[in-house]
Design a protein around this motif. Structure first.
Motif, short mmCIF file in Angstrom:
data_model
loop_
_atom_site.label_atom_id
_atom_site.label_comp_id
_atom_site.label_asym_id
_atom_site.label_seq_id
_atom_site.Cartn_x
_atom_site.Cartn_y
_atom_site.Cartn_z
N GLY A 34 0.65 -1.30 -0.16
CA GLY A 34 0.08 -0.02 -0.04
C GLY A 34 0.94 1.29 -0.03
N TRP A 35 2.21 1.06 -0.11
CA TRP A 35 3.08 2.36 0.05
C TRP A 35 4.20 2.23 -1.05
CZ3 TRP A 35 1.95 6.33 3.41
CH2 TRP A 35 1.20 5.80 4.51
N LYS A 52 -0.16 4.03 -2.46
CA LYS A 52 -0.59 3.47 -3.79
C LYS A 52 -1.97 3.77 -4.06
CE LYS A 52 2.89 0.13 -4.46
NZ LYS A 52 3.25 -1.41 -4.77
N ASN A 53 -2.37 3.95 -5.34
CA ASN A 53 -3.68 4.22 -5.71
C ASN A 53 -4.31 2.78 -6.16
OD1 ASN A 53 -4.05 6.92 -4.90
ND2 ASN A 53 -3.20 7.35 -7.21
N PHE A 54 -5.42 2.43 -5.74
CA PHE A 54 -6.04 0.90 -6.01
C PHE A 54 -7.17 1.23 -6.54
CE2 PHE A 54 -3.38 0.37 -2.43
CZ PHE A 54 -2.64 -0.83 -2.67
N GLN A 55 -7.48 0.46 -7.91
CA GLN A 55 -8.78 0.45 -8.55
C GLN A 55 -9.81 -0.35 -7.77
OE1 GLN A 55 -7.21 3.18 -10.66
NE2 GLN A 55 -8.99 2.26 -11.67
N MET A 56 -11.10 0.25 -7.54
CA MET A 56 -12.06 -0.42 -6.75
C MET A 56 -13.27 -0.54 -7.60
SD MET A 56 -11.24 1.27 -3.16
CE MET A 56 -12.53 0.22 -2.49
N GLY A 57 -14.16 -1.35 -7.14
CA GLY A 57 -15.62 -1.33 -7.72
C GLY A 57 -15.53 -2.18 -9.14
N GLN A 58 -16.81 -2.38 -9.40
CA GLN A 58 -17.08 -3.05 -10.53
C GLN A 58 -16.55 -2.47 -11.84
OE1 GLN A 58 -21.27 -3.76 -11.23
NE2 GLN A 58 -20.82 -5.26 -13.13
N GLY A 59 -15.76 -2.98 -12.35
CA GLY A 59 -15.31 -2.24 -13.77
C GLY A 59 -14.08 -1.60 -13.24
N CYS A 60 -13.83 -1.59 -11.91
CA CYS A 60 -12.56 -1.00 -11.48
C CYS A 60 -12.68 0.62 -11.96
CB CYS A 60 -11.05 -1.34 -12.17
SG CYS A 60 -10.80 -3.13 -11.51
N GLU A 61 -13.82 1.33 -11.78
CA GLU A 61 -14.04 2.75 -12.14
C GLU A 61 -13.68 3.64 -11.08
OE1 GLU A 61 -17.71 1.14 -9.90
OE2 GLU A 61 -16.40 0.30 -11.46
N ARG A 62 -13.44 3.10 -9.44
CA ARG A 62 -13.13 4.10 -8.60
C ARG A 62 -11.74 3.92 -8.05
NH1 ARG A 62 -15.46 3.19 -4.17
NH2 ARG A 62 -16.34 1.02 -4.44
N VAL A 63 -11.11 4.98 -7.71
CA VAL A 63 -9.72 5.11 -7.26
C VAL A 63 -9.56 5.12 -6.01
CG1 VAL A 63 -7.49 5.92 -7.59
CG2 VAL A 63 -8.97 5.60 -9.62
N SER A 64 -8.92 4.45 -4.99
CA SER A 64 -8.66 4.88 -3.66
C SER A 64 -7.25 4.51 -3.18
CB SER A 64 -9.69 3.80 -2.90
OG SER A 64 -9.18 3.74 -1.34
N SER A 65 -6.85 5.40 -2.27
CA SER A 65 -5.49 5.31 -1.86
C SER A 65 -5.13 4.38 -0.67
CB SER A 65 -4.91 6.98 -1.22
OG SER A 65 -5.73 7.29 -0.46
N ASP A 66 -6.44 3.96 -0.02
CA ASP A 66 -6.21 2.86 1.13
C ASP A 66 -6.27 1.55 0.20
OD1 ASP A 66 -6.46 4.83 2.96
OD2 ASP A 66 -8.48 4.54 2.85
N PRO A 67 -5.44 0.82 0.69
CA PRO A 67 -5.00 -0.71 0.18
C PRO A 67 -6.47 -1.54 0.50
CG PRO A 67 -3.95 -0.42 2.33
CD PRO A 67 -4.40 0.86 1.97
N PRO A 68 -6.69 -2.49 -0.44
CA PRO A 68 -7.98 -3.39 -0.32
C PRO A 68 -7.82 -4.13 0.69
CG PRO A 68 -6.73 -4.07 -2.13
CD PRO A 68 -5.99 -2.75 -1.73
#
Length: 398
Positions: A372-373, A382-398
């Motif tokens: 995550g760093w 690090k930025n992680f792709q989230m959600g269906q289709g990876c349409e959202r970006v989060s800085s918190d690790p999944p």
């Protein structure tokens, strides 16, 4: 009844025995009267008799210190150590030392309202506070024997020896022994690179590729290219703390990283060689780099890397170069900054102690970040792709 036996008079009047007043009787009408006293007298409580007034009872008669009444008149006086001033009421300090009234055998110190006798060294004051008598006692120097137990310096005091140390030393817990003060450990040194402690002081030195500043503390980068101590056969690029050698077109660095070996034997284009010799060695600076050549140095490289028309890179022996000679493209400068003493990063400014969210690598040349760093010292999420289709970006690790 009046004395004539016929006339009646009022009983409450001043006409009968002066109204009973000792001094003056004043008729106020309606068969009433009152008694009054002469100057400097006042009525007693019986309202008829008079007694002498005490002027000292009103504002102390105007006296600063003491007030005395004499027949209604005020006499002021002063407390011991003071004398009456010219107005007869105020008091001012009497300097017994100057007037000779103190009669001290040695010396006299005047103070407000009093004085004190003092004696010369070796004498003490007597019981009368004025006479001085010699002190018959032996004065022993506490530093005379064994330097008072002090390692370095000893000063005699009334409480015994007082120890002190030379510069670069400090007193130990026993307050007598002097031990070396390690400025390199206590952060008392001014060294910017390396500090070496020795008894009573310290000295600074610099890492490879630097020289000590005249102030004896700071370190300046040595420009090996500028002072021509690099030993580079063709071109030299200075970096912080070190340097790198580069070769002209058609040459590559030898294993000694200083000499240049021809890639094409002796078939180097004479015209290009003459042109480069005519250009001379000019100095151009970029951040943290010194190029001993004009900016077109970017066409040169330290190793044979070139591009073909199909975009593939070729590097190898002279035979390979002959095969692909017709595809030879423009050579590019590939520079690598080498960090020393366990430092790393783009400008060699960080070390393993700076790793925030990670641990240092085995070779101590980078930070291995926790999940995550990212970043040089693992301080960027690090930025992680989230959600269906990876349409959202989060800085918190999944």
């Amino acid at each position: 009844m009046h004395s004539d036996g016929r006339t009646c008079i009022a009983v409450n009047s001043c006409s009968v025995l002066n109204g009973g007043c000792e001094h003056k009787c004043v008729d106020v009408g309606n068969n009433q009267y009152r008694c009054e006293c002469r100057r400097n007298y006042h009525l007693k409580r019986d309202g008829r008799h008079c007694e002498l007034r005490d002027p000292c009872k009103e504002r102390n008669g105007g006296c600063t210190h003491l007030c005395h009444s004499d027949g209604g008149r005020v006499n002021c006086s002063c407390r011991p150590g003071f004398m009456l001033s010219g107005d007869g009421k105020n008091c001012e300090d009497m300097d017994e030392c100057s007037s000779g009234q103190a009669k001290c055998s040695h010396g006299c110190v005047n103070m407000l309202g009093f004085f004190s006798c003092v004696c010369h060294p070796g004498f003490e004051i007597g019981a009368d506070g004025k006479q001085c008598y010699r002190i018959e006692m032996e004065i022993v120097n506490s530093c005379e024997k064994n330097n008072g137990g002090c390692s370095h310096h000893c000063e005699h005091t009334t409480n015994g020896p007082l120890c002190s140390c030379n510069q670069g030393y400090r007193l130990d817990q026993d307050r007598r022994t002097c031990v070396d003060s390690n400025e390199c450990v206590s952060e008392g040194s001014c060294c910017s690179h390396v500090c070496r402690n020795y008894p009573g002081g310290y000295e600074c030195s610099c890492r490879t590729g630097h020289r000590l500043n005249p102030d004896g503390c700071g370190c300046d980068d040595i420009d090996e290219c500028l002072v021509e101590t690099s030993g580079c056969e063709h071109y030299c690029v200075n970096t912080l703390g070190t340097y790198q050698c580069f070769c002209r077109v058609g040459f590559r660095l030898d294993q000694d990283q200083h000499s240049c070996i021809s890639l094409y034997g002796s078939d180097l284009d004479e015209e290009e060689e003459e042109q480069e010799e005519d250009e001379g060695l000019e100095v151009d600076r970029l951040p943290d780099l010194l190029f001993r050549k004009a900016p077109q140095l970017l066409r040169y490289t330290a190793a044979p890397h070139y591009s073909r028309d199909d975009g593939h890179h070729v590097s190898g022996s002279e035979e390979e170069l002959e095969i692909h000679g017709e595809h030879r493209g423009e050579l590019k400068l590939e520079s690598t900054i080498v960090c020393l003493d366990g430092s790393f990063g783009n400008d060699c400014s960080v070390s393993c102690e700076d790793c925030v969210n990670g641990v240092c690598s085995k070779n101590r040349d980078r930070c291995d970040c926790s999940p995550g760093w990212t970043g040089t010292i693992c301080n960027e999420k690090k930025n992680f792709q989230m959600g269906q289709g990876c349409e959202r970006v989060s800085s918190d690790p999944p």
